[in-house]
Design an enzyme around this catalytic site. Structure first.
Site, PDB file in Angstrom:
ATOM      1  N   ASP A  41      -5.401  -4.584 -17.953  1.00 66.16           N
ATOM      2  CA  ASP A  41      -4.432  -3.598 -18.448  1.00 66.16           C
ATOM      3  C   ASP A  41      -4.713  -3.086 -19.861  1.00 66.16           C
ATOM      4  O   ASP A  41      -3.801  -2.679 -20.564  1.00 66.16           O
ATOM      5  CB  ASP A  41      -2.999  -4.187 -18.397  1.00 66.16           C
ATOM      6  N   ASN A  45       1.486   3.139  -2.570  1.00 66.50           N
ATOM      7  CA  ASN A  45       0.725   4.109  -3.382  1.00 66.50           C
ATOM      8  C   ASN A  45      -0.496   4.610  -2.623  1.00 66.50           C
ATOM      9  O   ASN A  45      -0.804   5.810  -2.653  1.00 66.50           O
ATOM     10  CB  ASN A  45       0.290   3.471  -4.705  1.00 66.50           C
ATOM     11  N   HIS A  76      -0.206   0.789 -13.427  1.00 67.66           N
ATOM     12  CA  HIS A  76       0.531  -0.420 -13.815  1.00 67.66           C
ATOM     13  C   HIS A  76       2.012  -0.061 -13.952  1.00 67.66           C
ATOM     14  O   HIS A  76       2.338   0.964 -14.562  1.00 67.66           O
ATOM     15  CB  HIS A  76      -0.024  -0.968 -15.131  1.00 67.66           C
ATOM     16  N   GLY A  82       0.776  -1.232   0.000  1.00 67.52           N
ATOM     17  CA  GLY A  82       0.000   0.000   0.000  1.00 67.52           C
ATOM     18  C   GLY A  82       0.808   1.284   0.000  1.00 67.52           C
ATOM     19  O   GLY A  82       0.330   2.309   0.473  1.00 67.52           O
ATOM     20  N   ASN A 137      -6.535   2.411 -12.837  1.00 64.72           N
ATOM     21  CA  ASN A 137      -5.494   1.523 -12.307  1.00 64.72           C
ATOM     22  C   ASN A 137      -4.127   2.114 -12.616  1.00 64.72           C
ATOM     23  O   ASN A 137      -3.973   2.859 -13.583  1.00 64.72           O
ATOM     24  CB  ASN A 137      -5.621   0.143 -12.985  1.00 64.72           C
ATOM     25  N   ILE A 188     -11.255  -6.924 -12.115  1.00 63.67           N
ATOM     26  CA  ILE A 188     -12.484  -6.232 -11.723  1.00 63.67           C
ATOM     27  C   ILE A 188     -13.634  -6.799 -12.555  1.00 63.67           C
ATOM     28  O   ILE A 188     -13.600  -6.730 -13.792  1.00 63.67           O
ATOM     29  CB  ILE A 188     -12.353  -4.702 -11.961  1.00 63.67           C
TER      30      ILE A 188
HETATM   31  C1  GAR Z   1       2.848  -0.993  -7.755  1.00 65.83           C
HETATM   32  O1  GAR Z   1       4.096  -0.995  -8.400  1.00 65.83           O
HETATM   33  C2  GAR Z   1       1.735  -1.097  -8.780  1.00 65.83           C
HETATM   34  O2  GAR Z   1       1.999  -0.425  -9.972  1.00 65.83           O
HETATM   35  C3  GAR Z   1       1.710  -2.585  -9.005  1.00 65.83           C
HETATM   36  O3  GAR Z   1       1.832  -3.140  -7.720  1.00 65.83           O
HETATM   37  C4  GAR Z   1       2.655  -2.270  -6.933  1.00 65.83           C
HETATM   38  C5  GAR Z   1       1.936  -2.007  -5.617  1.00 65.83           C
HETATM   39  O4  GAR Z   1       2.770  -1.350  -4.723  1.00 65.83           O
HETATM   40  N1  GAR Z   1       0.474  -2.966  -9.638  1.00 65.83           N
HETATM   41  C6  GAR Z   1       0.404  -3.947 -10.536  1.00 65.83           C
HETATM   42  O5  GAR Z   1       1.358  -4.630 -10.849  1.00 65.83           O
HETATM   43  C7  GAR Z   1      -0.996  -4.173 -11.129  1.00 65.83           C
HETATM   44  N2  GAR Z   1      -0.922  -4.969 -12.291  1.00 65.83           N
HETATM   45  P1  GAR Z   1       2.169  -0.690  -3.396  1.00 65.83           P
HETATM   46  O6  GAR Z   1       1.321  -1.743  -2.709  1.00 65.83           O
HETATM   47  O7  GAR Z   1       3.397  -0.365  -2.574  1.00 65.83           O
HETATM   48  O8  GAR Z   1       1.397   0.522  -3.808  1.00 65.83           O
END
Ligand code: GAR
Length: 199
Positions: free
Chosen positions: A150, A19, A109, A17, A107, A93
């Protein structure tokens, strides 16, 4: 400026988490947008600690609840959610949820889509594939969510330069830094444009 009440944002996250943390910080005391809810499909996800730190309600909804999405929709509607952002959310989703929030789900990516997207391409898998291909540029993409992994309309992309010696972990760290910088302002513009009737 928007005349409606504040937009109410839900963050969907499956992991640590980081982000989600940045998004909560960014919208703390924002005049038009608030983070109202965090949902996770993983009981032990680090994002629950993030939610607690920010005093935001967080709910665990197991994988089964996301299949037909009725329970998820009920929770989102009861919290009067207007917009949804995925931040490291790893389940697909389902269509009923997309239909309940048309154009209101995005989203992030960790690659320059359409490269390194699709089922199974998430987190470290993406950065390992970039490393294996010997790419010297990667980046991040923010896109609308549709029924295919995606593939929704791209709203924003930012590149990062890589060095030949960068490990997948180093690539991940560079890309994540860009995610932290850009996701919140892009979310803000996306919502405000909609509230102002421009999108
Ligand atoms: C992030 O790098 C995000 O872009 C990726 O997971 C990570 C989550 O980090 N998402 C994907 O790969 C979706 N396909 P976080 O939990 O530290 O935010």
């Amino acid at each position: 400026m928007p005349s409606e009440p504040k937009a109410r944002l839900a963050i969907l996250a499956s992991g640590g988490g980081s982000n989600a943390n940045k998004i909560c910080q960014y919208f703390n005391a924002h005049p038009f947008i608030e983070v109202s809810l965090i949902l996770s499909n993983r009981k032990a996800a680090g994002v629950f600690h993030i939610a607690e730190t920010h005093g935001i309600e967080a709910i665990y909804l197991p994988k089964e609840a996301w299949r037909d999405a009725q329970q998820v929709k009920d929770v989102l509607h009861s919290h009067r959610i207007t917009h949804i952002v995925l931040a490291g959310f790893l389940l697909q989703i389902p269509a009923p949820l997309i239909n309940a929030f048309p154009g209101r789900i995005i989203n992030i990516h960790p690659s320059l889509l359409p490269r390194y997207g699709g089922k199974g391409m998430y987190g470290h898998h993406v950065h390992e594939a970039v490393k294996a291909a010997g790419d010297l540029i990667s980046g991040m993409t923010i896109h609308e969510v549709n029924e295919h992994y995606d593939e929704g309309k791209i709203l924003f992309q930012e590149e990062v330069s890589l060095n030949e010696e960068d490990s997948p972990e180093a690539i991940a760290s560079k890309v994540l830094q860009e995610e932290h910088t850009y996701y919140s302002p892009v979310i803000e513009k996306w919502i405000l444009d909609q509230m102002n009737g421009e999108a």
